[in-house]
Design a protein around this motif. Structure first.
Motif, PDB file in Angstrom:
ATOM      1  N   GLN A 189       0.955  -1.201  -0.029  1.00  0.00           N
ATOM      2  CA  GLN A 189       0.141  -0.069  -0.015  1.00  0.00           C
ATOM      3  C   GLN A 189       1.017   1.257   0.127  1.00  0.00           C
ATOM      4  N   LEU A 190       1.822   1.279   0.963  1.00  0.00           N
ATOM      5  CA  LEU A 190       2.978   2.472   0.869  1.00  0.00           C
ATOM      6  C   LEU A 190       3.510   2.694  -0.460  1.00  0.00           C
ATOM      7  N   LEU A 191       3.856   1.595  -1.304  1.00  0.00           N
ATOM      8  CA  LEU A 191       4.555   1.861  -2.391  1.00  0.00           C
ATOM      9  C   LEU A 191       3.452   2.086  -3.403  1.00  0.00           C
ATOM     10  N   ASP A 192       2.374   1.526  -3.588  1.00  0.00           N
ATOM     11  CA  ASP A 192       1.300   2.136  -4.524  1.00  0.00           C
ATOM     12  C   ASP A 192       1.037   3.461  -4.250  1.00  0.00           C
ATOM     13  N   LYS A 193       0.949   3.941  -2.955  1.00  0.00           N
ATOM     14  CA  LYS A 193       0.440   5.377  -2.645  1.00  0.00           C
ATOM     15  C   LYS A 193       1.691   6.239  -3.045  1.00  0.00           C
ATOM     16  N   HIS A 194       3.084   6.003  -2.719  1.00  0.00           N
ATOM     17  CA  HIS A 194       3.973   6.709  -3.118  1.00  0.00           C
ATOM     18  C   HIS A 194       4.263   6.867  -4.621  1.00  0.00           C
ATOM     19  N   THR A 195       3.953   5.792  -5.143  1.00  0.00           N
ATOM     20  CA  THR A 195       4.080   5.798  -6.630  1.00  0.00           C
ATOM     21  C   THR A 195       3.299   6.688  -7.320  1.00  0.00           C
ATOM     22  N   LEU A 196       1.872   6.823  -6.861  1.00  0.00           N
ATOM     23  CA  LEU A 196       0.886   7.671  -7.455  1.00  0.00           C
ATOM     24  C   LEU A 196       1.371   9.009  -7.099  1.00  0.00           C
ATOM     25  N   ILE A 197       1.843   9.308  -5.865  1.00  0.00           N
ATOM     26  CA  ILE A 197       2.449  10.917  -5.760  1.00  0.00           C
ATOM     27  C   ILE A 197       3.279  11.122  -6.703  1.00  0.00           C
ATOM     28  N   TYR A 198       4.120  10.291  -6.818  1.00  0.00           N
ATOM     29  CA  TYR A 198       5.306  10.422  -7.597  1.00  0.00           C
ATOM     30  C   TYR A 198       4.795  10.772  -9.131  1.00  0.00           C
ATOM     31  N   SER A 199       3.984   9.947  -9.504  1.00  0.00           N
ATOM     32  CA  SER A 199       3.372  10.145 -10.787  1.00  0.00           C
ATOM     33  C   SER A 199       2.773  11.521 -11.089  1.00  0.00           C
ATOM     34  N   ASP A 200       1.974  11.952 -10.032  1.00  0.00           N
ATOM     35  CA  ASP A 200       1.210  13.051 -10.193  1.00  0.00           C
ATOM     36  C   ASP A 200       2.351  14.410  -9.891  1.00  0.00           C
ATOM     37  N   LEU A 201       3.211  14.217  -9.301  1.00  0.00           N
ATOM     38  CA  LEU A 201       4.463  15.372  -9.089  1.00  0.00           C
ATOM     39  C   LEU A 201       5.180  15.530 -10.618  1.00  0.00           C
ATOM     40  N   LYS A 202       5.517  14.198 -10.741  1.00  0.00           N
ATOM     41  CA  LYS A 202       6.000  14.111 -12.392  1.00  0.00           C
ATOM     42  C   LYS A 202       5.444  14.808 -13.337  1.00  0.00           C
ATOM     43  N   LYS A 203       3.989  14.551 -13.393  1.00  0.00           N
ATOM     44  CA  LYS A 203       3.235  15.204 -14.111  1.00  0.00           C
ATOM     45  C   LYS A 203       3.080  16.494 -14.104  1.00  0.00           C
ATOM     46  N   GLU A 204       3.163  17.000 -13.052  1.00  0.00           N
ATOM     47  CA  GLU A 204       3.113  18.518 -12.742  1.00  0.00           C
ATOM     48  C   GLU A 204       4.309  19.293 -13.024  1.00  0.00           C
ATOM     49  N   ILE A 205       5.554  18.475 -13.106  1.00  0.00           N
ATOM     50  CA  ILE A 205       6.709  19.018 -13.462  1.00  0.00           C
ATOM     51  C   ILE A 205       6.988  19.242 -14.859  1.00  0.00           C
ATOM     52  N   LEU A 206       6.588  18.322 -15.758  1.00  0.00           N
ATOM     53  CA  LEU A 206       6.628  18.427 -16.997  1.00  0.00           C
ATOM     54  C   LEU A 206       5.871  19.364 -17.497  1.00  0.00           C
ATOM     55  N   SER A 207       4.345  19.331 -16.678  1.00  0.00           N
ATOM     56  CA  SER A 207       3.428  20.335 -17.160  1.00  0.00           C
ATOM     57  C   SER A 207       3.897  21.823 -17.192  1.00  0.00           C
ATOM     58  N   VAL A 208       4.590  22.146 -15.872  1.00  0.00           N
ATOM     59  CA  VAL A 208       5.127  23.321 -15.702  1.00  0.00           C
ATOM     60  C   VAL A 208       6.328  23.687 -16.569  1.00  0.00           C
ATOM     61  N   ALA A 209       7.385  22.449 -16.987  1.00  0.00           N
ATOM     62  CA  ALA A 209       8.302  22.836 -17.829  1.00  0.00           C
ATOM     63  C   ALA A 209       7.820  23.218 -19.335  1.00  0.00           C
ATOM     64  N   LYS A 210       6.611  22.498 -19.682  1.00  0.00           N
ATOM     65  CA  LYS A 210       5.965  22.812 -20.983  1.00  0.00           C
ATOM     66  C   LYS A 210       5.383  24.106 -20.897  1.00  0.00           C
ATOM     67  N   HIS A 211       4.884  24.570 -19.883  1.00  0.00           N
ATOM     68  CA  HIS A 211       4.329  26.056 -19.947  1.00  0.00           C
ATOM     69  C   HIS A 211       5.573  27.075 -19.898  1.00  0.00           C
ATOM     70  N   GLY A 212       6.867  26.628 -19.361  1.00  0.00           N
ATOM     71  CA  GLY A 212       7.945  27.416 -19.389  1.00  0.00           C
ATOM     72  C   GLY A 212       8.558  27.680 -20.900  1.00  0.00           C
ATOM     73  N   GLU A 213       8.238  26.290 -21.465  1.00  0.00           N
ATOM     74  CA  GLU A 213       9.205  26.291 -22.894  1.00  0.00           C
ATOM     75  C   GLU A 213       8.106  27.062 -23.774  1.00  0.00           C
ATOM     76  N   ASP A 214       6.868  27.099 -23.668  1.00  0.00           N
ATOM     77  CA  ASP A 214       5.882  27.799 -24.601  1.00  0.00           C
ATOM     78  C   ASP A 214       6.110  29.543 -24.239  1.00  0.00           C
ATOM     79  N   LEU A 215       6.464  29.657 -22.938  1.00  0.00           N
ATOM     80  CA  LEU A 215       6.492  31.186 -22.445  1.00  0.00           C
ATOM     81  C   LEU A 215       7.974  31.647 -23.361  1.00  0.00           C
TER      82      LEU A 215
END
Length: 345
Positions: free
Chosen positions: A76-102
């Motif tokens: 359960q802990l591995l699944d929980k942390h994996t989900l959080i990591y995936s969400d944060l990773k998506k946010e990082i990529l989204s912010v990076a995409k926003h910066g590149e577009d800017l």
């Protein structure tokens, strides 16, 4: 301090190429565009900082936490942390995409306004600011990926260890039950038919044990793998592997001895049955011979003697030379009875 009254006087001190049109210069400049770019830049910077704070909170939570002691909690802990990591990773990529577009937007407007980029590298400084934030974000992403690689690997190794420990406990209980069952299986049967039934029952029980023995081999192999890759403390795994090997071999040995004992007893009783049949046949032969007629017929007496000798010569097929410890008390009594069969000469 120099006080100037006209723009022409200003041009004596500052080149027109470095002044905006409202000061009589040729430097293209749109203050509204600059303000809009600055707002977008500050927004991008704030989002990047927010992501950085979220990563710090996540890593701090992990570092302050403890590894679970059971399989379900670890999974359960591995699944929980994996989900959080995936969400944060998506946010990082989204912010990076926003910066590149800017960055692309600022460069396009600069190119449209100034034309030759070499003449006006970055008059507003916004391009440099965005590029700096993107570099920082890239470094943050790499550090986060490295941290997650280490942490997820640690969690997976912990999960493997917890599974090994759980399998060990389950097999301990099963082997204890199997050994108790085989130890209590002392019945050896009184007839060939009853022994055949016991052998069939033992074979069925053996198949049940073999399933757990095969599983034990897999658990032992996984434990040795954990030790070899140095993912778990050796002192936590090796003693359990050694214990599984010991009880596995003990169970196999007792199963083998049980089958051998039943088989030997069956063979013994089968020979005893044949010997009893042989004795009964001998009695029938003696009963069929008319001894009173032998005094008047030497030929008849000689034929009777020959029949008896031929019959006695077949007794060598019924020697009972099996270990007595493999037989039941009833079988031992039959062996004793058979050994007392009179010898005819």
């Amino acid at each position: 301090m120099i006080v100037l009254s006209t723009t022409e006087e200003l041009h004596k001190y500052i080149s027109a190429q470095q002044l905006t049109p409202d000061l009589g210069g040729t430097l293209p400049y749109n203050h509204e565009d600059w303000i809009q770019q600055r707002i977008e830049l500050e927004t991008f910077s704030a989002i990047a900082q927010q992501i950085s704070n979220s990563l710090d909170d996540f890593t701090k939570t992990i570092e302050e936490g403890e590894l679970p002691n059971d399989v379900d909690s670890t999974q359960q802990l591995l699944d929980k942390h994996t989900l959080i990591y995936s969400d944060l990773k998506k946010e990082i990529l989204s912010v990076a995409k926003h910066g590149e577009d800017l960055l692309s937007s600022i460069k396009e407007k600069k190119l449209a306004m100034y034309g030759d980029e070499s003449q006006f590298p970055d008059p507003s400084g916004n391009i440099f600011a965005v590029e700096r934030l993107l570099v920082q974000l890239e470094g943050t992403e790499k550090a986060f990926d490295d941290f997650w690689q280490f942490h997820s690997s640690k969690l997976r190794h912990c999960l493997d260890l917890r599974r090994f420990e759980q399998d060990f406990r389950e097999l301990q209980v099963k082997f204890e039950s199997h050994l108790k069952t085989i130890s209590e299986a002392v019945e050896s049967g009184e007839t060939v038919e009853s022994i055949d039934q016991l052998i069939r029952q033992t074979r069925v029980f053996e198949k049940l044990c073999i399933g757990d023995i095969d599983r034990a081999d897999e658990v032992i192999s996984s434990g040795q793998h954990l030790v070899n890759i140095n993912s778990c403390p050796r002192e936590c795994v090796e003693p359990k592997c050694t214990e599984l090997i010991r009880v596995r071999n003990l169970l196999l040995d007792r199963l083998t001895k049980r089958i051998e004992a039943l088989t030997a007893t069956r063979t013994l009783l089968e020979r005893i049955d044949n010997a009893n049949h042989w004795c009964a046949t001998g009695v029938e032969i003696l009963a069929s011979q008319k001894i009173e007629q032998c005094s008047n017929s030497p030929e008849l007496a000689e034929r009777y003697v020959l029949e008896i000798k031929e019959f006695i010569s077949s007794s060598k097929d019924f020697t009972c030379n099996f270990p007595k410890e493999t037989a039941s008390p009833e079988a031992k009594a039959l062996v004793t009875q058979a050994s007392l069969t009179p010898t005819y000469s």
